[in-house]
Design a protein around this motif. Structure first.
Motif, PDB file in Angstrom:
ATOM      1  N   MET A   1     -59.349  21.065 -32.151  1.00  0.00           N
ATOM      2  CA  MET A   1     -60.111  20.087 -31.369  1.00  0.00           C
ATOM      3  C   MET A   1     -59.625  18.681 -31.667  1.00  0.00           C
ATOM      4  O   MET A   1     -59.345  18.334 -32.804  1.00  0.00           O
ATOM      5  CB  MET A   1     -61.599  20.175 -31.709  1.00  0.00           C
ATOM      6  N   ARG A   2     -59.542  17.849 -30.616  1.00  0.00           N
ATOM      7  CA  ARG A   2     -59.193  16.434 -30.774  1.00  0.00           C
ATOM      8  C   ARG A   2     -60.436  15.614 -30.420  1.00  0.00           C
ATOM      9  O   ARG A   2     -60.950  15.713 -29.308  1.00  0.00           O
ATOM     10  CB  ARG A   2     -58.006  16.045 -29.893  1.00  0.00           C
ATOM     11  N   ILE A   3     -60.907  14.853 -31.407  1.00  0.00           N
ATOM     12  CA  ILE A   3     -62.212  14.198 -31.319  1.00  0.00           C
ATOM     13  C   ILE A   3     -62.048  12.708 -31.592  1.00  0.00           C
ATOM     14  O   ILE A   3     -61.567  12.308 -32.657  1.00  0.00           O
ATOM     15  CB  ILE A   3     -63.186  14.818 -32.359  1.00  0.00           C
ATOM     16  N   ASP A   4     -62.452  11.883 -30.639  1.00  0.00           N
ATOM     17  CA  ASP A   4     -62.373  10.428 -30.764  1.00  0.00           C
ATOM     18  C   ASP A   4     -63.796   9.878 -30.678  1.00  0.00           C
ATOM     19  O   ASP A   4     -64.431   9.951 -29.628  1.00  0.00           O
ATOM     20  CB  ASP A   4     -61.494   9.852 -29.645  1.00  0.00           C
ATOM     21  N   LEU A   5     -64.281   9.286 -31.774  1.00  0.00           N
ATOM     22  CA  LEU A   5     -65.688   8.911 -31.857  1.00  0.00           C
ATOM     23  C   LEU A   5     -65.946   7.409 -31.757  1.00  0.00           C
ATOM     24  O   LEU A   5     -66.977   6.919 -32.237  1.00  0.00           O
ATOM     25  CB  LEU A   5     -66.295   9.449 -33.166  1.00  0.00           C
ATOM     26  N   HIS A   6     -65.059   6.653 -31.093  1.00  0.00           N
ATOM     27  CA  HIS A   6     -65.285   5.203 -30.981  1.00  0.00           C
ATOM     28  C   HIS A   6     -64.494   4.678 -29.795  1.00  0.00           C
ATOM     29  O   HIS A   6     -63.292   4.444 -29.889  1.00  0.00           O
ATOM     30  CB  HIS A   6     -64.844   4.519 -32.291  1.00  0.00           C
ATOM     31  N   THR A   7     -65.167   4.493 -28.661  1.00  0.00           N
ATOM     32  CA  THR A   7     -64.518   3.979 -27.457  1.00  0.00           C
ATOM     33  C   THR A   7     -65.469   3.038 -26.721  1.00  0.00           C
ATOM     34  O   THR A   7     -66.684   3.089 -26.916  1.00  0.00           O
ATOM     35  CB  THR A   7     -64.094   5.105 -26.493  1.00  0.00           C
ATOM     36  N   HIS A   8     -64.875   2.209 -25.854  1.00  0.00           N
ATOM     37  CA  HIS A   8     -65.654   1.226 -25.097  1.00  0.00           C
ATOM     38  C   HIS A   8     -65.306   1.274 -23.614  1.00  0.00           C
ATOM     39  O   HIS A   8     -64.168   1.573 -23.243  1.00  0.00           O
ATOM     40  CB  HIS A   8     -65.393  -0.182 -25.635  1.00  0.00           C
ATOM     41  N   SER A   9     -66.290   0.925 -22.792  1.00  0.00           N
ATOM     42  CA  SER A   9     -66.113   0.898 -21.343  1.00  0.00           C
ATOM     43  C   SER A   9     -66.489  -0.484 -20.811  1.00  0.00           C
ATOM     44  O   SER A   9     -66.813  -1.395 -21.582  1.00  0.00           O
ATOM     45  CB  SER A   9     -67.004   1.964 -20.682  1.00  0.00           C
ATOM     46  N   THR A  10     -66.479  -0.636 -19.499  1.00  0.00           N
ATOM     47  CA  THR A  10     -66.868  -1.893 -18.882  1.00  0.00           C
ATOM     48  C   THR A  10     -68.353  -2.202 -19.070  1.00  0.00           C
ATOM     49  O   THR A  10     -68.798  -3.304 -18.749  1.00  0.00           O
ATOM     50  CB  THR A  10     -66.553  -1.887 -17.373  1.00  0.00           C
ATOM     51  N   ALA A  11     -69.121  -1.249 -19.594  1.00  0.00           N
ATOM     52  CA  ALA A  11     -70.517  -1.549 -19.914  1.00  0.00           C
ATOM     53  C   ALA A  11     -70.615  -2.571 -21.047  1.00  0.00           C
ATOM     54  O   ALA A  11     -71.659  -3.203 -21.212  1.00  0.00           O
ATOM     55  CB  ALA A  11     -71.274  -0.278 -20.281  1.00  0.00           C
ATOM     56  N   SER A  12     -69.528  -2.705 -21.832  1.00  0.00           N
ATOM     57  CA  SER A  12     -69.480  -3.797 -22.807  1.00  0.00           C
ATOM     58  C   SER A  12     -68.172  -4.544 -22.636  1.00  0.00           C
ATOM     59  O   SER A  12     -68.031  -5.354 -21.724  1.00  0.00           O
ATOM     60  CB  SER A  12     -69.706  -3.307 -24.245  1.00  0.00           C
ATOM     61  N   ASP A  13     -67.150  -4.268 -23.461  1.00  0.00           N
ATOM     62  CA  ASP A  13     -65.931  -5.072 -23.387  1.00  0.00           C
ATOM     63  C   ASP A  13     -64.665  -4.249 -23.214  1.00  0.00           C
ATOM     64  O   ASP A  13     -63.576  -4.703 -23.540  1.00  0.00           O
ATOM     65  CB  ASP A  13     -65.811  -5.960 -24.627  1.00  0.00           C
ATOM     66  N   GLY A  14     -64.791  -3.027 -22.668  1.00  0.00           N
ATOM     67  CA  GLY A  14     -63.611  -2.252 -22.313  1.00  0.00           C
ATOM     68  C   GLY A  14     -63.186  -2.559 -20.883  1.00  0.00           C
ATOM     69  O   GLY A  14     -63.896  -3.235 -20.139  1.00  0.00           O
ATOM     70  N   THR A  15     -62.029  -2.057 -20.499  1.00  0.00           N
ATOM     71  CA  THR A  15     -61.554  -2.283 -19.128  1.00  0.00           C
ATOM     72  C   THR A  15     -61.660  -1.038 -18.258  1.00  0.00           C
ATOM     73  O   THR A  15     -61.503  -1.131 -17.038  1.00  0.00           O
ATOM     74  CB  THR A  15     -60.091  -2.767 -19.119  1.00  0.00           C
ATOM     75  N   ASP A  16     -61.918   0.143 -18.828  1.00  0.00           N
ATOM     76  CA  ASP A  16     -62.175   1.357 -18.057  1.00  0.00           C
ATOM     77  C   ASP A  16     -63.667   1.448 -17.739  1.00  0.00           C
ATOM     78  O   ASP A  16     -64.495   1.213 -18.618  1.00  0.00           O
ATOM     79  CB  ASP A  16     -61.798   2.614 -18.844  1.00  0.00           C
ATOM     80  N   THR A  17     -64.010   1.801 -16.508  1.00  0.00           N
ATOM     81  CA  THR A  17     -65.405   2.121 -16.237  1.00  0.00           C
ATOM     82  C   THR A  17     -65.769   3.364 -17.050  1.00  0.00           C
ATOM     83  O   THR A  17     -64.884   4.107 -17.498  1.00  0.00           O
ATOM     84  CB  THR A  17     -65.632   2.405 -14.754  1.00  0.00           C
ATOM     85  N   PRO A  18     -67.050   3.637 -17.258  1.00  0.00           N
ATOM     86  CA  PRO A  18     -67.410   4.862 -17.981  1.00  0.00           C
ATOM     87  C   PRO A  18     -66.804   6.120 -17.349  1.00  0.00           C
ATOM     88  O   PRO A  18     -66.366   7.027 -18.072  1.00  0.00           O
ATOM     89  CB  PRO A  18     -68.937   4.865 -17.917  1.00  0.00           C
ATOM     90  N   ALA A  19     -66.765   6.165 -16.007  1.00  0.00           N
ATOM     91  CA  ALA A  19     -66.176   7.326 -15.330  1.00  0.00           C
ATOM     92  C   ALA A  19     -64.675   7.402 -15.595  1.00  0.00           C
ATOM     93  O   ALA A  19     -64.128   8.483 -15.874  1.00  0.00           O
ATOM     94  CB  ALA A  19     -66.452   7.256 -13.827  1.00  0.00           C
ATOM     95  N   GLU A  20     -63.994   6.278 -15.514  1.00  0.00           N
ATOM     96  CA  GLU A  20     -62.554   6.257 -15.802  1.00  0.00           C
ATOM     97  C   GLU A  20     -62.285   6.647 -17.244  1.00  0.00           C
ATOM     98  O   GLU A  20     -61.310   7.348 -17.536  1.00  0.00           O
ATOM     99  CB  GLU A  20     -61.986   4.869 -15.519  1.00  0.00           C
ATOM    100  N   LEU A  21     -63.142   6.194 -18.134  1.00  0.00           N
ATOM    101  CA  LEU A  21     -62.952   6.480 -19.553  1.00  0.00           C
ATOM    102  C   LEU A  21     -62.953   7.975 -19.823  1.00  0.00           C
ATOM    103  O   LEU A  21     -62.054   8.495 -20.498  1.00  0.00           O
ATOM    104  CB  LEU A  21     -64.042   5.796 -20.372  1.00  0.00           C
ATOM    105  N   VAL A  22     -63.948   8.687 -19.295  1.00  0.00           N
ATOM    106  CA  VAL A  22     -64.005  10.126 -19.589  1.00  0.00           C
ATOM    107  C   VAL A  22     -62.865  10.874 -18.899  1.00  0.00           C
ATOM    108  O   VAL A  22     -62.325  11.843 -19.451  1.00  0.00           O
ATOM    109  CB  VAL A  22     -65.378  10.728 -19.231  1.00  0.00           C
ATOM    110  N   ARG A  23     -62.476  10.428 -17.706  1.00  0.00           N
ATOM    111  CA  ARG A  23     -61.339  11.080 -17.047  1.00  0.00           C
ATOM    112  C   ARG A  23     -60.047  10.821 -17.825  1.00  0.00           C
ATOM    113  O   ARG A  23     -59.216  11.729 -17.983  1.00  0.00           O
ATOM    114  CB  ARG A  23     -61.223  10.601 -15.605  1.00  0.00           C
ATOM    115  N   ASN A  24     -59.876   9.609 -18.313  1.00  0.00           N
ATOM    116  CA  ASN A  24     -58.685   9.293 -19.094  1.00  0.00           C
ATOM    117  C   ASN A  24     -58.672  10.041 -20.419  1.00  0.00           C
ATOM    118  O   ASN A  24     -57.612  10.428 -20.922  1.00  0.00           O
ATOM    119  CB  ASN A  24     -58.592   7.789 -19.332  1.00  0.00           C
TER     120      ASN A  24
END
Length: 287
Positions: A1-24
């Motif tokens: 399993m590959r597990i990443d437990l710290h990411t951000h979306s456009t809901a704060s200061d990321g550039t991927d929307t939440p939908a884009e984030l999970v697809r990416n």
């Protein structure tokens, strides 16, 4: 399993929307991703609706904290987002972000940087405005070469010439609140000295005694000797050790899954949580 437990979306200061984030994340070959936007849970619904089959979403947030004048970030996982006391504290932090960002703009203008509030607001969009948005405005103006270059004492680092403080939680209160909401706490990038002052190990020990669950060890801001030091400290204090990308999309040169968490550690986090549970993907179609 590959597990990443710290990411951000456009809901704060990321550039991927939440939908884009999970697809990416799915495209990057991840099995589990945690959405940990700064002091907000606004991205949960969109991320869940778009969650691809085969990817599990861990809901969370990165809480802004300060102790003894030193800023730090507390990752909170799988808490009840409706728990009123923790929700109220997150709202206080978010409400302080706009006047804080305006204050940084004013300080930059006094230093001769022609940044405007309108520029920063455009960059932030619907997200919770913060220092990365001000930093990106500086990049647009050619003042610095990258967002990271703005987080130095000359500009936006803690105590820097254009730094402005905001409402932040005491980390001991953060642990108490997250625990009361059924969540799990992990101290984010605790020895990232390039970001500014860090708390001494004695404070980490005090946080462990207060119920801190873990520390983020494998992070791009920690070099190999620092990671080894943190692993030793975690073993001594009985803390879990996690690894994460701290992904912000195009705002930082960090890839999803650049650092990952051991599946056994992830399992222990989910076992400790009672406020919420990981969401398995069902082939979402949200945009």
């Amino acid at each position: 399993m590959r597990i990443d437990l710290h990411t951000h979306s456009t809901a704060s200061d990321g550039t991927d929307t939440p939908a884009e984030l999970v697809r990416n994340a799915a495209a990057a070959g991840l099995d589990v991703i945690a959405l940990t936007d700064h002091d907000t849970t606004r991205g949960y619904a969109e991320a869940t609706a778009a969650l691809p089959a085969g990817l599990t979403l861990v809901t969370g947030a990165e809480l802004s904290c300060r102790v003894d004048g030193i800023g730090l970030h507390m990752l909170a996982y799988l808490f009840d987002p409706e728990e009123p006391e923790l929700a109220r504290e997150r709202e206080l932090v978010r409400d302080d972000r706009v006047p804080r960002a305006r204050g940084m703009v004013a300080k930059l203008q006094a230093l001769g940087v022609p940044v405007t509030w309108e520029q920063v607001a455009r960059i932030a969009g619907d997200g919770s405005v913060g220092r990365p948005h001000v930093a990106e405005a500086m990049v647009e103006l050619g003042v610095v070469g990258s967002v990271s270059d703005a987080f130095v004492p000359e500009w936006l680092a803690d105590g820097g010439r254009a730094y402005v403080g905001k409402h932040e939680l005491d980390p001991f209160d953060a642990i108490r609140l997250v625990k009361a909401a059924g969540g799990v706490t992990v101290f984010a990038h605790p020895l990232a000295v390039k970001r500014g002052r860090v708390v001494p190990e004695t404070v980490i020990a005090e946080l462990a005694s207060a119920g801190l669950d873990g520390i983020e060890v494998d992070h791009t801001d920690h070099d190999a000797p620092t990671r080894a030091r943190l692993r030793g400290l975690a073993a001594e204090l009985g803390l879990l050790t996690t690894g994460s990308s701290d992904y912000h999309g195009g705002r930082k040169a960090v890839r999803l899954g650049e650092c990952t968490t051991d599946p056994e550690i992830y399992g222990e986090i989910t076992r400790r949580a009672t406020g919420a549970f990981p969401v398995p993907g069902a082939g979402g179609t949200g945009r």
